[in-house]
Scaffold this motif. Structure first.
Motif, PDB file in Angstrom:
ATOM      1  N   LEU A   1       0.807  -1.217   0.000  1.00  0.00           N
ATOM      2  CA  LEU A   1       0.000   0.000   0.000  1.00  0.00           C
ATOM      3  C   LEU A   1       0.844   1.272   0.000  1.00  0.00           C
ATOM      4  CD1 LEU A   1      -2.851   1.199   0.125  1.00  0.00           C
ATOM      5  CD2 LEU A   1      -2.772   0.972   2.618  1.00  0.00           C
ATOM      6  N   LEU A   2       1.947   1.276   0.743  1.00  0.00           N
ATOM      7  CA  LEU A   2       2.711   2.506   0.964  1.00  0.00           C
ATOM      8  C   LEU A   2       4.089   2.513   0.310  1.00  0.00           C
ATOM      9  CD1 LEU A   2       1.904   2.973   4.770  1.00  0.00           C
ATOM     10  CD2 LEU A   2       0.690   3.982   2.825  1.00  0.00           C
ATOM     11  N   GLY A   3       4.563   1.362  -0.174  1.00  0.00           N
ATOM     12  CA  GLY A   3       5.903   1.293  -0.755  1.00  0.00           C
ATOM     13  C   GLY A   3       6.950   0.940   0.291  1.00  0.00           C
ATOM     14  N   LEU A   4       8.188   0.807  -0.172  1.00  0.00           N
ATOM     15  CA  LEU A   4       9.287   0.449   0.732  1.00  0.00           C
ATOM     16  C   LEU A   4       9.691   1.631   1.605  1.00  0.00           C
ATOM     17  CD1 LEU A   4      11.568  -1.685  -1.607  1.00  0.00           C
ATOM     18  CD2 LEU A   4      10.510  -2.482   0.527  1.00  0.00           C
ATOM     19  N   PRO A   5      10.036   1.379   2.866  1.00  0.00           N
ATOM     20  CA  PRO A   5      10.478   2.450   3.757  1.00  0.00           C
ATOM     21  C   PRO A   5      11.947   2.785   3.527  1.00  0.00           C
ATOM     22  CG  PRO A   5      10.563   0.378   4.913  1.00  0.00           C
ATOM     23  CD  PRO A   5      10.014   0.068   3.539  1.00  0.00           C
ATOM     24  N   LYS A   6      12.404   3.810   4.243  1.00  0.00           N
ATOM     25  CA  LYS A   6      13.820   4.192   4.189  1.00  0.00           C
ATOM     26  C   LYS A   6      14.643   3.521   5.292  1.00  0.00           C
ATOM     27  CE  LYS A   6      13.805   7.043   0.694  1.00  0.00           C
ATOM     28  NZ  LYS A   6      14.591   6.732  -0.524  1.00  0.00           N
ATOM     29  N   ARG A   7      14.005   3.312   6.451  1.00  0.00           N
ATOM     30  CA  ARG A   7      14.736   2.728   7.585  1.00  0.00           C
ATOM     31  C   ARG A   7      13.835   1.751   8.333  1.00  0.00           C
ATOM     32  NH1 ARG A   7      16.101   7.122  11.404  1.00  0.00           N
ATOM     33  NH2 ARG A   7      14.207   8.074  10.568  1.00  0.00           N
ATOM     34  N   VAL A   8      14.470   0.882   9.118  1.00  0.00           N
ATOM     35  CA  VAL A   8      13.737  -0.140   9.873  1.00  0.00           C
ATOM     36  C   VAL A   8      14.283  -0.218  11.289  1.00  0.00           C
ATOM     37  CG1 VAL A   8      13.210  -2.607  10.057  1.00  0.00           C
ATOM     38  CG2 VAL A   8      13.304  -1.534   7.809  1.00  0.00           C
ATOM     39  N   THR A   9      13.360  -0.301  12.267  1.00  0.00           N
ATOM     40  CA  THR A   9      13.728  -0.578  13.653  1.00  0.00           C
ATOM     41  C   THR A   9      12.935  -1.792  14.107  1.00  0.00           C
ATOM     42  OG1 THR A   9      13.946   1.806  14.033  1.00  0.00           O
ATOM     43  CG2 THR A   9      13.952   0.371  15.968  1.00  0.00           C
ATOM     44  N   GLY A  10      13.614  -2.764  14.712  1.00  0.00           N
ATOM     45  CA  GLY A  10      12.931  -3.978  15.130  1.00  0.00           C
ATOM     46  C   GLY A  10      13.107  -4.299  16.604  1.00  0.00           C
ATOM     47  N   PHE A  11      12.069  -4.867  17.198  1.00  0.00           N
ATOM     48  CA  PHE A  11      12.106  -5.382  18.572  1.00  0.00           C
ATOM     49  C   PHE A  11      11.490  -6.781  18.511  1.00  0.00           C
ATOM     50  CE2 PHE A  11      11.483  -0.812  18.581  1.00  0.00           C
ATOM     51  CZ  PHE A  11      12.487  -0.355  19.418  1.00  0.00           C
ATOM     52  N   ILE A  12      12.312  -7.801  18.643  1.00  0.00           N
ATOM     53  CA  ILE A  12      11.864  -9.169  18.411  1.00  0.00           C
ATOM     54  C   ILE A  12      12.275 -10.054  19.570  1.00  0.00           C
ATOM     55  CG2 ILE A  12      12.094 -11.176  16.877  1.00  0.00           C
ATOM     56  CD1 ILE A  12      12.642  -9.146  14.609  1.00  0.00           C
ATOM     57  N   GLY A  13      11.361 -10.890  20.034  1.00  0.00           N
ATOM     58  CA  GLY A  13      11.686 -11.792  21.132  1.00  0.00           C
ATOM     59  C   GLY A  13      10.510 -12.654  21.496  1.00  0.00           C
ATOM     60  N   SER A  14      10.414 -13.011  22.777  1.00  0.00           N
ATOM     61  CA  SER A  14       9.348 -13.868  23.261  1.00  0.00           C
ATOM     62  C   SER A  14       8.529 -13.132  24.313  1.00  0.00           C
ATOM     63  CB  SER A  14       9.911 -15.155  23.867  1.00  0.00           C
ATOM     64  OG  SER A  14       8.870 -15.900  24.481  1.00  0.00           O
ATOM     65  N   ALA A  15       7.264 -12.871  24.000  1.00  0.00           N
ATOM     66  CA  ALA A  15       6.362 -12.243  24.973  1.00  0.00           C
ATOM     67  C   ALA A  15       6.044 -13.191  26.114  1.00  0.00           C
ATOM     68  CB  ALA A  15       5.068 -11.798  24.278  1.00  0.00           C
ATOM     69  N   ARG A  16       6.259 -14.485  25.908  1.00  0.00           N
ATOM     70  CA  ARG A  16       6.019 -15.477  26.957  1.00  0.00           C
ATOM     71  C   ARG A  16       7.161 -15.525  27.969  1.00  0.00           C
ATOM     72  NH1 ARG A  16       4.470 -18.758  22.162  1.00  0.00           N
ATOM     73  NH2 ARG A  16       2.190 -18.951  22.139  1.00  0.00           N
ATOM     74  N   GLY A  17       8.203 -14.752  27.715  1.00  0.00           N
ATOM     75  CA  GLY A  17       9.373 -14.784  28.575  1.00  0.00           C
ATOM     76  C   GLY A  17      10.381 -15.778  28.048  1.00  0.00           C
ATOM     77  N   VAL A  18      11.375 -16.065  28.833  1.00  0.00           N
ATOM     78  CA  VAL A  18      12.433 -16.986  28.415  1.00  0.00           C
ATOM     79  C   VAL A  18      11.881 -18.407  28.423  1.00  0.00           C
ATOM     80  CG1 VAL A  18      14.725 -17.891  28.935  1.00  0.00           C
ATOM     81  CG2 VAL A  18      14.207 -15.471  29.338  1.00  0.00           C
TER      82      VAL A  18
ATOM     83  N   GLU B   1      14.916  -9.484   7.734  1.00  0.00           N
ATOM     84  CA  GLU B   1      16.333  -9.602   8.111  1.00  0.00           C
ATOM     85  C   GLU B   1      16.821  -8.329   8.796  1.00  0.00           C
ATOM     86  OE1 GLU B   1      18.273 -12.648   4.822  1.00  0.00           O
ATOM     87  OE2 GLU B   1      18.122 -10.531   4.323  1.00  0.00           O
ATOM     88  N   LEU B   2      16.445  -7.181   8.248  1.00  0.00           N
ATOM     89  CA  LEU B   2      16.862  -5.910   8.838  1.00  0.00           C
ATOM     90  C   LEU B   2      16.256  -5.725  10.227  1.00  0.00           C
ATOM     91  CD1 LEU B   2      16.609  -3.573   5.716  1.00  0.00           C
ATOM     92  CD2 LEU B   2      18.701  -4.181   6.937  1.00  0.00           C
ATOM     93  N   ALA B   3      14.979  -6.105  10.381  1.00  0.00           N
ATOM     94  CA  ALA B   3      14.318  -5.967  11.683  1.00  0.00           C
ATOM     95  C   ALA B   3      14.990  -6.840  12.730  1.00  0.00           C
ATOM     96  CB  ALA B   3      12.843  -6.325  11.556  1.00  0.00           C
ATOM     97  N   ARG B   4      15.364  -8.041  12.356  1.00  0.00           N
ATOM     98  CA  ARG B   4      16.028  -8.936  13.308  1.00  0.00           C
ATOM     99  C   ARG B   4      17.430  -8.427  13.656  1.00  0.00           C
ATOM    100  NH1 ARG B   4      16.200 -14.835  12.022  1.00  0.00           N
ATOM    101  NH2 ARG B   4      15.905 -15.147  14.270  1.00  0.00           N
ATOM    102  N   GLU B   5      18.134  -7.899  12.652  1.00  0.00           N
ATOM    103  CA  GLU B   5      19.461  -7.332  12.905  1.00  0.00           C
ATOM    104  C   GLU B   5      19.351  -6.086  13.776  1.00  0.00           C
ATOM    105  OE1 GLU B   5      23.690  -6.793  12.516  1.00  0.00           O
ATOM    106  OE2 GLU B   5      22.306  -8.493  12.398  1.00  0.00           O
ATOM    107  N   SER B   6      18.334  -5.269  13.524  1.00  0.00           N
ATOM    108  CA  SER B   6      18.095  -4.081  14.339  1.00  0.00           C
ATOM    109  C   SER B   6      17.835  -4.465  15.791  1.00  0.00           C
ATOM    110  CB  SER B   6      16.906  -3.291  13.779  1.00  0.00           C
ATOM    111  OG  SER B   6      16.465  -2.316  14.698  1.00  0.00           O
ATOM    112  N   SER B   7      17.016  -5.489  15.978  1.00  0.00           N
ATOM    113  CA  SER B   7      16.696  -5.939  17.331  1.00  0.00           C
ATOM    114  C   SER B   7      17.938  -6.459  18.034  1.00  0.00           C
ATOM    115  CB  SER B   7      15.631  -7.040  17.271  1.00  0.00           C
ATOM    116  OG  SER B   7      15.275  -7.478  18.554  1.00  0.00           O
ATOM    117  N   ARG B   8      18.769  -7.175  17.307  1.00  0.00           N
ATOM    118  CA  ARG B   8      19.988  -7.763  17.891  1.00  0.00           C
ATOM    119  C   ARG B   8      21.000  -6.693  18.287  1.00  0.00           C
ATOM    120  NH1 ARG B   8      25.047  -9.338  16.599  1.00  0.00           N
ATOM    121  NH2 ARG B   8      24.892  -8.466  14.516  1.00  0.00           N
TER     122      ARG B   8
END
Length: 360
Positions: free
Chosen positions: A196-213, A346-353
């Protein structure tokens, strides 16, 4: 002149094949369900019994050697997509691959190159471009009802806080390549936003487990921010810890209006309940699930209910596929487009890491 009929072979006979593929393939006159690969039929789960007259194979290698097959649909676990798509393309078949397309962009590029070399179409099953709520929102964005989009919030939240029991027969909760929440649900949310909006310029990611470890370290939740050159932002989010009676689906704000919608598109729910695309009411949302549009009149916000449009349903994916095979239009979602979504993941996961916002 009679329309060409394309014989379809489906690899895998699980949830995706039964619920999201076969009912819609059967809806399109130019497509014929010709063959199914099912490795281990069971007395209560046998493709041959469920679909009399359809050829049955135990391996993809065997099926793709059948010269009558034109299109192969891959519905297996994500870590098998590359190998099986490659087999089909190199055997001279057009391919529809379930999402997520591939675990990595490198593998996506490999498949795109093989498809080009063999002059075959390579599509990815991004069926949620035809969610009725997304079609409704798209119309509001495109007709200017919201004005310039400032924030585009898209959710796929559920309340499933218990850690899934270990089950050797299910891959959905295993840490295998391409099998995380952002690959599974994120590929839908990000595809809709980019479509709908096209590709963005930048990406920020926060990825993990909401259930905890957990012992499996399975990534069950994510929040991804897509930053656009004009200052607008997409927030794509999925979590398994969300104790709400009504889950937020869309909240999109612009300088002229705001659209808010709860509940997921109804098609999956109906398909799971046994409805088919031919049934009356399929794909139609009840009025209590409609979204709302808020606009400013005389300096004050005014809210109105927006009926969810009667979308063309997921059948439109395969209608568009047939037109593309006939040389009459673009693929419903190409491998090239899907490759861009894998890149954002991939970028979101790298950003999160790394804790950094990354350029696309």
């Amino acid at each position: 002149m009679a329309s060409k009929i394309y014989n379809v072979g489906i690899v895998g006979y699980g949830f995706s094949a039964k619920v999201f593929q076969i009912p819609f393939v059967k809806e399109v006159p130019e497509l014929k369900l010709y063959a199914i690969v099912q490795r281990t039929p069971k007395p209560d789960d046998d493709a041959e019994e469920d679909h009399p007259g359809v050829k049955s194979f135990r391996t993809t290698e065997e099926m793709v050697q059948d010269p009558a097959i034109d299109v192969v649909i891959i519905t297996t676990a994500p870590d098998s997509h590359v190998e099986l798509s490659k087999l089909a393309l190199e055997a001279g078949k057009h391919v529809v691959c379930e999402k997520p397309f591939t675990p990595t962009t490198q593998e996506a590029d490999e498949l795109i190159a093989i498809a080009k070399k063999n002059n075959k179409q390579l599509a990815v099953f991004q069926n949620r471009r035809w969610d009725a709520d997304f079609v409704t929102l798209s119309k509001l964005v495109k007709n200017g009802s919201l004005g310039r989009i400032s924030e585009f919030e898209t959710h796929f939240d559920r309340h499933r806080p218990e850690v899934p029991a270990a089950d050797s027969h299910k891959w959905k909760h295993k840490s295998i390549p391409g099998n995380t929440a952002i690959h599974d649900l994120g590929s839908h949310l990000l595809d809709q936003a980019v479509h709908l909006l096209g590709l963005p310029k930048r990406v920020t990611g926060f990825i993990g487990s909401a259930r905890g470890v957990t012992s499996s370290s399975f990534e069950d939740s994510f929040t991804v921010l897509l930053h656009y050159a004009d200052g607008s932002m997409v927030t794509a989010k999925a979590t398994v810890v969300s104790p709400e009676e009504e889950q937020l689906r869309f909240w999109v704000r612009g300088d002229k209006g705001s659209f808010k919608k709860y509940h997921l598109d109804i098609q999956e729910e109906q398909l799971k309940a046994g409805m088919t695309p031919q049934d009356k009411g399929y794909g139609c949302e009840p009025s209590e699930r409609y979204g709302t549009l808020t606009t400013i009149h005389n300096g004050k916000p005014v809210k109105e209910v927006v009926p969810t449009v009667e979308a063309p349903t997921y059948t439109e994916y395969y209608r568009k596929l047939v037109r593309a095979l006939n040389g009459e239009g673009e693929l419903p979602a190409s491998g090239v487009e899907a490759r861009e979504i894998i890149r954002l993941i991939e970028l979101a996961r790298e950003s999160s890491r790394t804790g950094r916002t990354l350029d696309v």
